[in-house]
Motif scaffolding. Structure first.
Motif, PDB file in Angstrom:
ATOM      1  N   ALA A  50       5.346  -1.458  -0.343  1.00  0.00           N
ATOM      2  CA  ALA A  50       4.509  -2.140   0.643  1.00  0.00           C
ATOM      3  C   ALA A  50       3.855  -1.150   1.606  1.00  0.00           C
ATOM      4  O   ALA A  50       2.717  -1.375   2.049  1.00  0.00           O
ATOM      5  N   GLN A  51       4.535  -0.062   1.907  1.00  0.00           N
ATOM      6  CA  GLN A  51       3.995   0.908   2.859  1.00  0.00           C
ATOM      7  C   GLN A  51       2.756   1.625   2.331  1.00  0.00           C
ATOM      8  O   GLN A  51       2.022   2.248   3.117  1.00  0.00           O
ATOM      9  N   SER A  52       2.519   1.557   1.037  1.00  0.00           N
ATOM     10  CA  SER A  52       1.341   2.193   0.439  1.00  0.00           C
ATOM     11  C   SER A  52       0.152   1.249   0.329  1.00  0.00           C
ATOM     12  O   SER A  52      -0.937   1.676  -0.087  1.00  0.00           O
ATOM     13  N   PRO A  77     -11.023   0.302  -6.180  1.00  0.00           N
ATOM     14  CA  PRO A  77     -10.342   0.187  -4.884  1.00  0.00           C
ATOM     15  C   PRO A  77     -10.221  -1.271  -4.447  1.00  0.00           C
ATOM     16  O   PRO A  77     -11.171  -2.050  -4.561  1.00  0.00           O
ATOM     17  N   MET A  78      -9.052  -1.633  -3.957  1.00  0.00           N
ATOM     18  CA  MET A  78      -8.839  -3.000  -3.492  1.00  0.00           C
ATOM     19  C   MET A  78      -9.581  -3.217  -2.174  1.00  0.00           C
ATOM     20  O   MET A  78      -9.525  -2.377  -1.273  1.00  0.00           O
ATOM     21  N   PRO A  79     -10.261  -4.353  -2.036  1.00  0.00           N
ATOM     22  CA  PRO A  79     -10.939  -4.641  -0.768  1.00  0.00           C
ATOM     23  C   PRO A  79      -9.990  -5.265   0.239  1.00  0.00           C
ATOM     24  O   PRO A  79      -8.965  -5.855  -0.129  1.00  0.00           O
ATOM     25  N   ASN A 135      -6.223  -1.337   7.236  1.00  0.00           N
ATOM     26  CA  ASN A 135      -5.296  -0.251   7.544  1.00  0.00           C
ATOM     27  C   ASN A 135      -3.883  -0.480   7.030  1.00  0.00           C
ATOM     28  O   ASN A 135      -2.961   0.256   7.393  1.00  0.00           O
ATOM     29  N   GLY A 136      -3.682  -1.508   6.217  1.00  0.00           N
ATOM     30  CA  GLY A 136      -2.334  -1.770   5.728  1.00  0.00           C
ATOM     31  C   GLY A 136      -2.246  -3.105   5.024  1.00  0.00           C
ATOM     32  O   GLY A 136      -3.033  -3.409   4.127  1.00  0.00           O
ATOM     33  N   TYR A 137      -1.335  -3.941   5.478  1.00  0.00           N
ATOM     34  CA  TYR A 137      -1.120  -5.223   4.825  1.00  0.00           C
ATOM     35  C   TYR A 137      -0.457  -6.180   5.804  1.00  0.00           C
ATOM     36  O   TYR A 137       0.108  -5.773   6.829  1.00  0.00           O
ATOM     37  N   GLU A 138      -0.516  -7.456   5.462  1.00  0.00           N
ATOM     38  CA  GLU A 138       0.260  -8.495   6.142  1.00  0.00           C
ATOM     39  C   GLU A 138       1.108  -9.189   5.092  1.00  0.00           C
ATOM     40  O   GLU A 138       0.582  -9.642   4.069  1.00  0.00           O
ATOM     41  N   ASP A 139       2.391  -9.266   5.337  1.00  0.00           N
ATOM     42  CA  ASP A 139       3.301  -9.934   4.410  1.00  0.00           C
ATOM     43  C   ASP A 139       3.243 -11.432   4.685  1.00  0.00           C
ATOM     44  O   ASP A 139       3.709 -11.902   5.723  1.00  0.00           O
TER      45      ASP A 139
END
Length: 418
Positions: free
Chosen positions: A294-296, A363-365, A396-400
């Protein structure tokens, strides 16, 4: 929402181009039976109509504004309604979709005579998903053949890549629907933690989750997977009459679908509410990979790069569990042990399709939603562990989207033993 989706699509069409989309077929079973109808999600994405026979024509350059967006719906009579129920009439279909011009599907080709001769290029959709193995001629296939027979000198182009990339980046409205699907999924999982016990069959466990989904006017995103013991090493084992035994782990891969948007959740936990030391070692190994992968995650990374990151982490955990050594990996190759114990990728796109549209080498948007689901499987020890959450990709990252669903071993044990 649906008007916005169409506007995004037509902005990507070149001058003189029209796009045509068709509903799915109603598929037969045996005798006079049919499978439950499932809509073409691209038609739903662009119109909001999930009904059979719905078709859509878009030609933004048509000289008559009334013919730039055309929706076609099924014509039904009173006998049809008495047997199968009401369908959207023209006014309702127009209100749902935001499309002013609505015809019946049996008028399709007569109307197309007023549209297609004025365009130079026809965009048609076929299923180009990398994992599609369909051998049946579809309604999309027949539309392609009919168009080429009637208009052989037009230029034909692929609609799939345009819609695949567009659907990959979810709008705020779509994200809200996916959040809701995840919330309902959580309710089903928490219900199971309170009701599951040794001696139940997989069907009985699945029934608890399905009951909870339907209490919230949702349904299941896919047939629930409920696997006990060594069966947890079978990736897509449907819930069946197998009975879970005291001391076994159960792997549950089940989630809700809300307004055609799918969640996807997997958890593995002990039927009796207590991990053995060895089960906990496997579980925590997978959980570490789950957290590190997840950190990537962030916009711009390739999903296949997440696969590589996960595989490298899983190999380290296999060594830690004593399933191989670094010397073994050097001798036999990493893929040998991945094929033996970690035989699926860590992530896929998620949305209107469970394995949603998107390209693995692009690349993922921001706005993409993906799964994070590492797993380690060892049939010899009757242990299969997979932990899966759904992640919204941000700049800049993700939301779980499933951050409140229990996944720490101690939290699961606590909830099961209250």
């Amino acid at each position: 929402m649906f008007s916005e989706h169409r506007q995004r699509l037509v902005r990507q069409l070149p001058a003189g181009a029209a796009a045509l989309l068709s509903a799915n077929d109603i598929m037969p079973t045996n005798a006079d039976g049919t499978m439950p109808y499932y809509p073409n999600v691209n038609v739903y994405y662009l119109t909001g109509l999930p009904e059979e026979d719905a078709m859509l024509a878009l030609f933004p350059g048509h000289p008559d504004p009334a013919l730039r967006e055309i929706l076609f719906i099924k014509r039904v009579d009173q006998l049809f309604v008495k047997w199968l129920g009401r369908r959207a009439d023209k006014n309702t279909a127009s209100e749902i979709s935001g499309i002013r011009t609505v015809f019946y599907t049996d008028e399709y080709w007569a109307v197309m005579k007023r549209v297609l001769p004025l365009c130079s290029t026809i965009y048609l959709h076929t299923n180009e998903h990398a994992r599609s193995e369909n051998e049946t001629q579809t309604r999309e296939d027949r539309l392609l053949l009919a168009c080429k027979q009637l208009y052989p000198l037009h230029r034909y182009e692929r609609l799939y890549p345009i819609l695949a990339r567009q659907r990959n980046a979810k709008t705020p409205d779509e994200i809200a629907l996916l959040r809701k699907a995840c919330e309902i999924t959580e309710k089903g999982f928490r219900r199971v933690l309170q009701t599951i016990r040794p001696g139940q069959t997989g069907m009985q466990v699945a029934a608890e989750m399905i009951h909870e989904y339907m209490q919230h006017n949702a349904t299941w995103a896919y047939e629930p997977i409920v696997a006990f013991g060594a069966d947890a090493c079978i990736l897509h084992l449907r819930a069946n009459e197998s009975v879970g035994k005291d001391g076994e782990l159960v792997l549950i891969d089940a989630a809700a679908r809300h307004q055609y948007y799918n969640a996807d959740l997997t958890r593995s936990f002990p039927l009796n509410g207590r991990f053995t030391p060895r089960q906990r070692a496997y579980y925590n190994a997978v959980l570490r990979v789950h957290k590190q992968v997840a950190q990537s995650v962030k916009a711009g990374i390739l999903i296949k790069d997440l696969w590589k990151i996960s595989n490298n982490l899983l190999l380290e955990e296999l060594v830690g569990l004593g399933l191989c050594t670094t010397a073994d990996i050097s001798k036999h190759g990493a893929q040998h042990y991945l094929n033996k114990h970690c035989y699926h990728n860590v992530s896929h796109f998620l949305g209107l399709d469970l394995h949603d549209t998107g390209y693995h080498d692009e690349p993922m948007p921001a706005g993409a939603v993906i799964t994070n689901e590492p797993g380690i499987y060892n049939e010899e020890e009757c242990i299969g562990v997979r932990i899966e959450n759904d992640l919204l990709v941000t700049e800049n990252g993700y939301e779980d989207l499933m951050k409140t669903i229990p996944k720490e071993a101690e939290e699961i044990e606590d909830l099961m033993n209250r």
